[in-house]
Design a protein around this motif. Structure first.
Motif, PDB file in Angstrom:
ATOM      1  N   UNK A 187      79.292   4.681  48.493  1.00  8.93           N
ATOM      2  CA  UNK A 187      79.898   5.224  47.282  1.00  8.93           C
ATOM      3  C   UNK A 187      78.843   5.666  46.286  1.00  8.93           C
ATOM      4  N   UNK A 188      77.805   4.848  46.124  1.00  8.70           N
ATOM      5  CA  UNK A 188      76.722   5.232  45.221  1.00  8.70           C
ATOM      6  C   UNK A 188      76.047   6.506  45.704  1.00  8.70           C
ATOM      7  N   UNK A 189      75.807   6.605  47.012  1.00  3.65           N
ATOM      8  CA  UNK A 189      75.141   7.783  47.534  1.00  3.65           C
ATOM      9  C   UNK A 189      75.984   9.033  47.305  1.00  3.65           C
ATOM     10  N   UNK A 190      77.300   8.953  47.536  1.00  7.45           N
ATOM     11  CA  UNK A 190      78.170  10.110  47.328  1.00  7.45           C
ATOM     12  C   UNK A 190      78.174  10.548  45.869  1.00  7.45           C
ATOM     13  N   UNK A 191      78.153   9.576  44.958  1.00  3.60           N
ATOM     14  CA  UNK A 191      78.150   9.899  43.534  1.00  3.60           C
ATOM     15  C   UNK A 191      76.838  10.585  43.123  1.00  3.60           C
ATOM     16  N   UNK A 192      75.718  10.081  43.630  1.00  5.68           N
ATOM     17  CA  UNK A 192      74.433  10.699  43.310  1.00  5.68           C
ATOM     18  C   UNK A 192      74.370  12.114  43.874  1.00  5.68           C
ATOM     19  N   UNK A 193      74.867  12.312  45.087  1.00  2.00           N
ATOM     20  CA  UNK A 193      74.897  13.654  45.675  1.00  2.00           C
ATOM     21  C   UNK A 193      75.686  14.623  44.803  1.00  2.00           C
ATOM     22  N   UNK A 194      76.817  14.158  44.291  1.00  2.00           N
ATOM     23  CA  UNK A 194      77.640  15.006  43.432  1.00  2.00           C
ATOM     24  C   UNK A 194      76.911  15.349  42.144  1.00  2.00           C
ATOM     25  N   UNK A 195      76.215  14.367  41.576  1.00  2.00           N
ATOM     26  CA  UNK A 195      75.477  14.599  40.336  1.00  2.00           C
ATOM     27  C   UNK A 195      74.408  15.678  40.511  1.00  2.00           C
ATOM     28  N   UNK A 196      73.671  15.612  41.613  1.00  2.00           N
ATOM     29  CA  UNK A 196      72.502  16.464  41.782  1.00  2.00           C
ATOM     30  C   UNK A 196      72.819  17.817  42.367  1.00  2.00           C
ATOM     31  N   UNK A 197      73.943  17.947  43.034  1.00  2.00           N
ATOM     32  CA  UNK A 197      74.222  19.219  43.688  1.00  2.00           C
ATOM     33  C   UNK A 197      74.648  20.261  42.662  1.00  2.00           C
ATOM     34  N   UNK A 198      74.295  21.506  42.924  1.00  4.50           N
ATOM     35  CA  UNK A 198      74.666  22.592  42.018  1.00  4.50           C
ATOM     36  C   UNK A 198      75.329  23.750  42.765  1.00  4.50           C
TER      37      UNK A 198
ATOM     38  N   UNK B  62      84.132  21.481  37.043  1.00  6.37           N
ATOM     39  CA  UNK B  62      84.354  20.522  35.960  1.00  6.37           C
ATOM     40  C   UNK B  62      85.127  19.313  36.468  1.00  6.37           C
ATOM     41  N   UNK B  63      86.040  19.526  37.414  1.00  4.60           N
ATOM     42  CA  UNK B  63      86.811  18.423  37.995  1.00  4.60           C
ATOM     43  C   UNK B  63      85.891  17.485  38.775  1.00  4.60           C
ATOM     44  N   UNK B  64      84.925  18.075  39.502  1.00  4.37           N
ATOM     45  CA  UNK B  64      83.941  17.248  40.213  1.00  4.37           C
ATOM     46  C   UNK B  64      83.168  16.379  39.231  1.00  4.37           C
ATOM     47  N   UNK B  65      82.740  16.984  38.121  1.00  5.79           N
ATOM     48  CA  UNK B  65      81.950  16.259  37.129  1.00  5.79           C
ATOM     49  C   UNK B  65      82.764  15.135  36.491  1.00  5.79           C
ATOM     50  N   UNK B  66      84.032  15.405  36.199  1.00  9.96           N
ATOM     51  CA  UNK B  66      84.888  14.379  35.594  1.00  9.96           C
ATOM     52  C   UNK B  66      85.120  13.223  36.563  1.00  9.96           C
ATOM     53  N   UNK B  67      85.358  13.550  37.823  1.00  6.40           N
ATOM     54  CA  UNK B  67      85.563  12.512  38.832  1.00  6.40           C
ATOM     55  C   UNK B  67      84.296  11.690  39.030  1.00  6.40           C
ATOM     56  N   UNK B  68      83.153  12.366  38.977  1.00  5.69           N
ATOM     57  CA  UNK B  68      81.873  11.664  39.076  1.00  5.69           C
ATOM     58  C   UNK B  68      81.713  10.672  37.938  1.00  5.69           C
ATOM     59  N   UNK B  69      81.976  11.113  36.721  1.00  2.00           N
ATOM     60  CA  UNK B  69      81.789  10.246  35.556  1.00  2.00           C
ATOM     61  C   UNK B  69      82.675   9.004  35.643  1.00  2.00           C
ATOM     62  N   UNK B  70      83.946   9.204  35.970  1.00  2.16           N
ATOM     63  CA  UNK B  70      84.839   8.053  36.076  1.00  2.16           C
ATOM     64  C   UNK B  70      84.458   7.179  37.266  1.00  2.16           C
ATOM     65  N   UNK B  71      84.077   7.819  38.365  1.00  3.39           N
ATOM     66  CA  UNK B  71      83.722   7.069  39.563  1.00  3.39           C
ATOM     67  C   UNK B  71      82.500   6.199  39.375  1.00  3.39           C
ATOM     68  N   UNK B  72      81.488   6.736  38.698  1.00  3.06           N
ATOM     69  CA  UNK B  72      80.275   5.941  38.521  1.00  3.06           C
ATOM     70  C   UNK B  72      80.508   4.764  37.574  1.00  3.06           C
TER      71      UNK B  72
END
Length: 431
Positions: free
Chosen positions: A184-195, A200-210
């Motif tokens: 789960x941590x790895x998936x969240x970091x991947x989402x943060x760094x990928x461009x 915006x939905x990805x970013x919101x899900x990332x923030x809540x998920x982390x």
């Protein structure tokens, strides 16, 4: 406009506006182009209006000066004019890399130094040194498992099954993160760094998920405290008279997870790739004692650094630098992966990979008061991982031509997305 204002405007306009690839497909060609454009350049980041510029210096000495300049702040909401003026979209997908966190990376002194001292009190040099045996154990376990990850062609993705496995194992051991949470941590970091097509939905899900996952980790360590760094930081939070708030604890843990494995993952990957494509340098490395592999680490950090672009702060006043004046209220971005090839510092050999080189003024982990606290750990892990890999598998070689390797689709992280290798001379028999 006064004569002085006109002069300032002319100097500002002398910093060219350049386009950067948000997917980082060819970072070193891009950074050579930026250096050729001038010592100070501007660009527009993905998702921001064309009128909002990020400023970058392309020379190592200028980066060192800028990192220490008193008119640079890390606090976006106070000092980034475009953010204050509502020009940065509220749902900007890249906001997590530039604004919003409450860890020491985004704090100014004296708050920054206060938090740095608190974290340093539990993340000590002695603690890092004592990790050497644990790192070696994690490295050797990953090497034991490596043959089991061969594909149908006999190749192993060394990035996924070694360069990732080692630092994730180390940082999770250090922070007390159980095995079940690591994917789960790895998936969240991947989402943060990928461009690539990040929404915006990805970013919101990332923030809540982390935040949810970090809360879960803190609750786990509250219920079952141990000798891990998370338990120590919880003690700092609970016994520090409110000096470390809960959200700051979560953001601090988040930054440790990111920096604790992503940088080392890229460093190990890039070092292996560099050695396998420079057999003369690999021959030098093989003759080194275990501690001597630090030369490989330092030259890799210089020649193929782990981070492409990273926020460097916001100007609080006009900063004359590199023949131009950067106005107040501007976003500053560092180009770490390319700054090490500065020909002003390394001359005509700047683009050459040479582990016998004396690397001066290393900036791959930042400079100034915000220098990365985890740099000694990343260096230690990488040195051990590289030495052990080439000792265990002296015949390791790339399974595809180097030109076929493709970068991780990110403007932030610098590494091929996969590193397929044959780890022994018998690899072909597995086809």
């Amino acid at each position: 406009m006064t004569h002085l204002d006109a002069q300032t405007s002319d100097r500002q306009q002398s910093a060219p506006i350049v386009t950067i690839d948000p997917l980082g497909a060819d970072p070193h060609a891009e950074m050579a182009r930026l250096r050729a454009a001038g010592p100070v350049v501007r660009t527009v980041l993905p998702g921001l209006p064309d009128t909002v510029h990020a400023w970058m210096v392309t020379r190592q000495d200028l980066l060192s000066r800028l990192s220490r300049h008193p008119a640079v702040s890390r606090v976006a909401h106070r000092h980034w004019a475009a953010y204050r003026d509502g020009l940065v979209p509220a749902d900007w997908p890249l906001a997590g890399m530039f604004i919003g966190l409450t860890n020491m990376f985004f704090l100014d002194d004296p708050e920054h130094q206060h938090h740095r001292r608190m974290i340093s009190s539990v993340f000590t040099a002695k603690r890092v040194e004592q990790l050497s045996a644990d790192i070696t154990r994690i490295v050797r376990h990953a090497l034991d498992a490596l043959p089991g990850h061969r594909g149908p062609d006999g190749a192993v993705d060394l990035r996924a099954h070694y360069a990732y496995t080692v630092p994730m194992g180390v940082i999770c051991h250090l922070l007390g993160i159980p095995e079940s949470m690591r994917p789960q941590f790895r998936n969240l970091v991947d989402t943060l760094l990928r461009t690539d097509a990040k929404t915006a939905q990805d970013a919101a899900a990332l923030e809540q998920g982390r935040l949810d996952l970090l809360d879960e980790l803190v609750e786990l360590r509250l219920a079952r405290p141990g000798a891990d760094l998370t338990s120590s930081l919880i003690t700092v939070r609970d016994n520090g008279g409110g000096a470390l708030l809960h959200r700051q604890l979560l953001d601090t843990l988040w930054s440790l997870v990111i920096a604790g494995h992503e940088t080392t993952l890229n460093l190990i990957t890039n070092a292996v790739r560099a050695l396998l494509t420079h057999p003369d340098q690999l021959a030098h490395a093989r003759a080194l004692p275990p501690d001597g592999w630090s030369a490989v680490v330092e030259e890799t950090l210089r020649w193929d650094g782990v981070i492409n672009y990273l926020v460097a702060g916001y100007t609080t006043d006009t900063i004359p630098i590199g023949g131009v004046s950067i106005p107040p209220g501007q976003l500053l971005v560092s180009l770490y992966a390319g700054i090490g090839r500065d020909p002003d510092l390394y001359g005509s050999t700047a683009d050459r990979y040479d582990i016998t080189r004396v690397v001066s003024q290393q900036v791959a982990f930042g400079t100034g008061s915000h220098y990365c606290l985890g740099a000694p750990l990343a260096r230690l892990e990488s040195r051990i991982a590289l030495c052990e890999l080439f000792s265990r598998h002296p015949e390791v070689r790339l399974a595809v031509p180097d030109r076929d390797l493709r970068q991780v689709p990110s403007m932030f992280t610098n590494s091929p997305r996969a590193l397929p290798v044959h780890i022994d001379v018998h690899a072909d028999s597995h086809r």
